[in-house]
Design an enzyme around this catalytic site. Structure first.
Site, short mmCIF file in Angstrom:
data_model
loop_
_atom_site.label_atom_id
_atom_site.label_comp_id
_atom_site.label_asym_id
_atom_site.label_seq_id
_atom_site.Cartn_x
_atom_site.Cartn_y
_atom_site.Cartn_z
N LYS A 54 0.99 -1.28 -0.08
CA LYS A 54 0.01 -0.01 0.13
C LYS A 54 0.76 1.27 0.13
O LYS A 54 0.67 2.12 -0.55
CB LYS A 54 -0.82 -0.06 1.18
CG LYS A 54 -2.22 -1.04 1.06
CD LYS A 54 -2.86 -1.21 2.32
CE LYS A 54 -3.86 -2.38 2.26
NZ LYS A 54 -4.50 -2.76 3.34
N GLN A 98 -4.81 -1.17 9.60
CA GLN A 98 -4.43 -2.56 9.20
C GLN A 98 -5.15 -3.67 9.92
O GLN A 98 -4.80 -3.53 11.03
CB GLN A 98 -3.07 -2.97 8.65
CG GLN A 98 -2.60 -4.03 7.76
CD GLN A 98 -3.12 -4.10 6.49
OE1 GLN A 98 -3.45 -3.16 5.86
NE2 GLN A 98 -3.58 -5.49 6.23
N ASP A 121 -11.05 2.74 3.99
CA ASP A 121 -11.40 1.24 3.74
C ASP A 121 -12.87 1.20 3.49
O ASP A 121 -13.05 0.10 3.18
CB ASP A 121 -10.90 0.70 5.26
CG ASP A 121 -9.62 -0.34 4.86
OD1 ASP A 121 -9.40 -0.92 3.89
OD2 ASP A 121 -8.85 -0.25 5.97
N1 GUN Z 1 -6.43 -6.79 6.23
C1 GUN Z 1 -6.60 -7.37 5.23
N2 GUN Z 1 -7.12 -6.99 4.12
C2 GUN Z 1 -7.43 -5.55 4.59
C3 GUN Z 1 -8.00 -4.48 4.00
O1 GUN Z 1 -8.39 -4.35 2.95
N3 GUN Z 1 -7.86 -3.41 4.97
C4 GUN Z 1 -7.42 -3.32 5.95
N4 GUN Z 1 -7.42 -2.22 6.83
N5 GUN Z 1 -6.96 -4.26 6.75
C5 GUN Z 1 -6.77 -5.54 6.08
#
Ligand code: GUN
Length: 285
Positions: A54, A98, A121
């Site tokens: 990311k 996350q 998100d």
């Molecule tokens: N953990 C696994 N996929 C994601 C996601 O798309 N967003 C977040 N915040 N955590 C994750």
């Protein structure tokens, strides 16, 4: 006939290029670059890889990323205070926490503390609710990314029977809402579903999001279906596989996503698109 591959890597790359173009254009008009705060708690190796992907995508498109990495878990109060600080910081447009969080931290407590306008998100109940009432604001990234992939197959989605396998808060449920919004007839299957095979066999669009390798044998799939595999399962031998038996499914489906290189890159690209959207909406206030 073998299915055509839906190339998530390529579609994500073109979405990222579009986001970069729009950010460059904003910058020419004197607007600051969008900024994303990324919070990573604990030492889950998969989460560390996701966060690295990311932040690399942020760099690629010109989003400023600010990392808050805590290898040892903070207290609930400390994490809430960090989120409050980021909510109030006008230089931060998006906040990404996350997941998963190490226990005993409760994800819902923190997700609900993020300002909905900065919830890139799309997990906050406000954003989920907006999607449910057909007025989407910031949309959950993986389901929104899947919709982009589906639109790339070129046909109308209206009236198709879409079957989502998996009913998680962040993927399966919003996936069903997105498909409903697109005019599909939606069935959501979950751990208590009886006769999963019959549901899968009736799907014009099959979306697997259960996180169980080999859950869906390829010969269950309807001839000509569009098959999207959101599952990402690491086998003991290190191989990354989805929830669907790809080799067999590919013989029956019209379209199919690979794992890796299907949905995964779309989640990241959609996060960046959401961050730009959040920045745009905040500057319009
Ligand atoms: N953990 C696994 N996929 C994601 C996601 O798309 N967003 C977040 N915040 N955590 C994750």
């Amino acid at each position: 006939m073998a299915a055509r591959l839906i190339d998530g890597k390529q579609i994500a790359a073109s979405l990222l290029a579009n986001v970069k173009e729009r950010i460059d254009e904003r910058e020419r008009r004197g607007r600051p670059r969008p900024s994303l705060a990324v919070i990573l708690i604990g030492d889950d190796p998969a989460s560390a890889v996701y966060v690295r992907n990311k932040t690399e995508a942020c760099r690629q498109v010109g989003v400023v990323s600010v990392s808050h990495i805590r290898k040892t878990a903070p207290s609930e109060a400390e994490l809430l205070a960090l989120i409050t600080e980021l909510n109030e910081d006008a230089s931060i447009n998006g906040i990404l926490l996350q997941l998963p969080l190490p226990p005993p931290l409760r994800p819902e407590l923190f997700i609900e503390h993020i300002l909905p306008a900065k919830d890139v998100d799309g997990f906050h109940p406000y954003n989920m609710g907006r999607l449910a009432v057909r007025r989407p604001a910031l949309r959950p990234c993986t389901p929104a990314g899947v919709m982009t992939l589906l639109h790339h197959t070129g046909g109308s989605l209206r009236g198709l029977h879409a079957v989502v396998v998996g009913a998680s808060n962040h993927v399966g449920r919003p996936m069903g809402l997105e498909l409903l919004l697109a005019g599909c007839t939606v069935t959501t299957c979950h751990r208590f579903t009886t006769d999963l095979r019959a549901h899968v066999a009736s799907a014009d669009i099959l979306i697997a999001a259960a996180g169980k390798p080999a859950l869906i044998p390829g010969d269950w799939i309807k001839e000509g279906a569009i098959v999207i595999d959101i599952g990402m399962n690491r086998l003991a031998n290190g191989r990354l596989v989805g929830d669907i038996d790809f080799a067999e499914a590919q013989k029956r489906a019209a379209w199919i996503t690979p794992v890796p290189g299907g949905v995964g890159p779309m989640t990241v690209a959609t996060l960046l698109a959401n961050t730009l959207e959040a920045a745009t909406l905040q500057s319009a206030r």
